[in-house]
Each structure stands twice: as C-alpha cells, then as structure tokens.
Motif scaffolding. Structure first.
Motif: not given
Length: 122
Positions: A66, A70, A91-94, A96-98, A100, A105, A108
C-alpha cells in the motif's frame, strides 16, 4: 484484447506479480510488466513506471504494498488508465482513498481470477 500493466511484476515465478504476467498472457492480453528494478520479465520488456510506457494501457493491476500503491495510483491517473485493480495486499484503505482523490474508482479483488485465470495454475 486488453493491454494490461502489471505493476509490481516480478521475475520470481512464485510471486503473484509474476503469476499475473503469465496469467494475463495466457488470457490473450498484451502484458506490460512494471518494475523499476528489472528490464525484462518473462521475456517481456519491463518499465520502471506506467508513465514510461509508450502506448495506451487499458488496465493497471497492482501487486505492490500500500505505501507504494499510494504513489502509483497518481501515475495511473496521469497516464489516463481507465481501469485500476487493487489485488489482495495492495488494497489498503489509504490506496483506495488516494485513487478516488485522483478520479479513479478502483476495483478491489484478484484481477486474475476476475479475468478467468487462477493464480494456482501458474
């Protein structure tokens, strides 16, 4: 036929970054390995970044940690790659956030399985 950038491609045939190269080739895709440390993977020229690839890319699939992902998603957006997959471990949340934040889009999941191939086969 799709042009797929395998980000985190590896020479090590035990790693998923290599299994993905072989699996997408078997599925009939044009595969572009992305790895800043290798010039060639599975007989294909490898590039340090998607930004170095001289052709359009239809899909980027990430096999990197991740903290690297990023940064990579920004390069994917700049290259205007329309489809982004974040495989398990990438597939870390950071990430996904980055993704977006830069207008992507991400999907995952295991991109290889989604395209009808099994990593266990390779």
């Amino acid at each position: 036929m799709k042009t797929v950038a395998v980000v985190g491609a590896s020479r090590d045939r035990r790693k998923f970054g290599n299994k993905a190269v072989r699996g997408f080739l078997h599925a009939g895709c044009t595969v572009i390995p992305i790895n800043p440390h290798d010039d060639e993977i599975e007989g294909l020229p490898s590039y340090p970044s998607v930004l170095d690839v001289p052709v359009d890319i239809d899909m980027a699939t990430l096999y990197v940690p991740p903290e690297i992902g990023e940064r990579i998603v920004g390069e994917v957006a700049r290259k205007k790659i329309p489809v982004l997959w974040l495989n398990p471990g990438s597939d870390g949340p950071e990430v996904v956030r980055r993704a977006r934040e830069v207008g992507l889009e991400p999907t995952v999941g295991c991109s290889l399985i989604a395209h009808g191939e099994s990593p266990a086969r390779y």
